[in-house]
Design an enzyme around this catalytic site. Structure first.
Site, mmCIF file in Angstrom:
data_model
loop_
_atom_site.group_PDB
_atom_site.id
_atom_site.type_symbol
_atom_site.label_atom_id
_atom_site.label_comp_id
_atom_site.label_asym_id
_atom_site.label_seq_id
_atom_site.Cartn_x
_atom_site.Cartn_y
_atom_site.Cartn_z
ATOM 1 C CG HIS A 224 40.058 40.952 32.003
ATOM 2 N ND1 HIS A 224 39.259 41.163 33.089
ATOM 3 C CD2 HIS A 224 40.879 39.925 32.177
ATOM 4 C CE1 HIS A 224 39.774 40.352 34.102
ATOM 5 N NE2 HIS A 224 40.675 39.609 33.593
ATOM 6 C CB SER A 226 43.044 39.730 36.084
ATOM 7 O OG SER A 226 43.372 38.805 35.058
ATOM 8 C CB SER A 234 42.389 38.379 43.639
ATOM 9 O OG SER A 234 41.702 38.425 42.274
ATOM 10 C CG ASP A 269 39.620 40.743 43.614
ATOM 11 O OD1 ASP A 269 39.138 40.004 44.407
ATOM 12 O OD2 ASP A 269 39.691 40.259 42.588
#
Length: 355
Positions: A224, A226, A234, A269
């Site tokens: 993951h 981010s 984002s 996003d």
């Protein structure tokens, strides 16, 4: 108590070895005093053999070095079980890294380096991407400066070792890469972007060889990534990946294809991130004495190629500190810039290398 008992048993052996190889004897005694009780004598000998081989390598004649390495080829047990072993020359950088990790990872609270850890001052010779910031906060003049610092912290932890008949280990890891406008006093020295990357994977030992290249590891896991922002700033995505690690002496490379886990359109996003971040990366490292050269190529294998290339060189600086030079050109150096081309070069300090 166990270490004292093992020391008593090994004393007669070490007295004999001392006459033949005092350097090996001294190294074994030193490692025994600092290693965890679960580290085997075979592990200690492997580490010492690699250390001594590395120290002697510079003094070897280049013509005779390959023959010396072949003569020193042996089987190294990574976990004290004959079922899990890696056959390699003593000078193998990847195997030495694996053995060292095994000797240091028996403490459940001890994190290991994952990807390189560094702090560098970089200069972006291309223009910064201020569009997402302006969309998030119209009217605010961010005025990013080309000089900023970039640092990466990357750690992993072995969760379970010896799975599937001692052929696999389970790991978790976390990598943070941040871009800090530390010289931008007019803009409060803001962090332009920080990327968080937790991941988990199974690492399978392998010994398949082809033309002298050995596929030592196959990693399969979940990733993951981010930037912890919301709204227009984002950025995030999830991937399932497989990684094939190949080595030959002091040369190492890894191919890592991935599959992006689909998201709902309403919560995605960055729906086009694969177009810029690609669907695989290729990483290679070459160790030359105390110097290390690395290459990363990321590609989407499309006619409209967006991809990225990164070159790095690390070298001895002072004790445990290494100098590091890094050049990046392409898309996705940071998540906020995944669709914006970056061309940056920087110099700084590296705390841990790939190998």
């Amino acid at each position: 108590m166990k270490r004292w008992f093992v020391g008593v048993l090994l004393t007669p052996i070490l007295m004999g070895v001392a006459q033949a190889d005092p350097a090996m004897n001294a190294c074994i005694l030193s490692k025994m005093a600092t290693s965890d009780d679960t580290v085997t004598v075979g592990d200690i000998r492997a580490i010492c053999s690699a250390d001594i081989s590395s120290q002697k390598q510079e003094s070897f004649d280049p013509v005779t070095l390959p023959a010396v390495k072949r003569a020193e080829e042996q089987t190294i047990s990574l976990d004290g079980d004959d079922a899990t072993s890696i056959k390699t020359a003593d000078g193998s950088a990847l195997t030495r890294r694996l053995v060292l990790e095994k000797s240091q990872s028996n403490n459940p609270f001890a994190f290991l380096p994952h990807r390189p850890n560094y702090f560098i001052f970089s200069n972006n010779v291309a223009t910064y991407n201020e569009a997402p910031f302006e969309a998030s906060d119209p009217g605010n003049d961010y005025d990013f400066q080309p000089w900023e610092s970039k640092f990466q912290i990357s750690l992993k932890l072995p969760v379970v070792r010896g799975l599937f008949n001692n052929r696999a280990d389970a790991f978790i890891a976390y990598t943070n890469r941040s871009f800090w406008q530390m010289f931008n006093n007019d803009n409060s020295q803001v962090f332009r972007d920080s990327n968080h990357e937790p991941e988990a994977w199974l690492s399978f030992a392998n010994d398949t060889e082809l033309f002298g290249f050995k596929n030592s590891l196959i990693n399969v896991g979940f990733n993951h990534q981010s930037n912890g922002q919301s709204g227009e700033l984002s950025r995030s995505w999830n991937r399932i990946f497989a990684e094939f690690v190949v080595e030959k002496g002091d040369f190492y490379f890894a191919v890592r294809p991935w599959y992006r886990v689909p998201e709902r359109d309403s919560s995605d996003d960055n729906p086009d991130i694969e177009k810029y971040m690609g669907n695989f990366d290729f990483t290679s490292v070459y160790k030359y004495g105390e110097h290390s050269f690395d290459l990363m190529i990321r590609n989407n294998l499309r006619s409209d190629n967006k991809g990225a290339t990164q070159l790095g060189w690390s070298f001895p600086l002072y004790k445990n500190f290494r100098g590091y030079v890094q050049w990046f050109n392409g898309y996705g150096e940071s998540l906020i810039d995944y669709d914006h081309r970056t061309n940056s070069i920087g110099f700084g300090i590296q705390f841990s290398d790939w190998l």
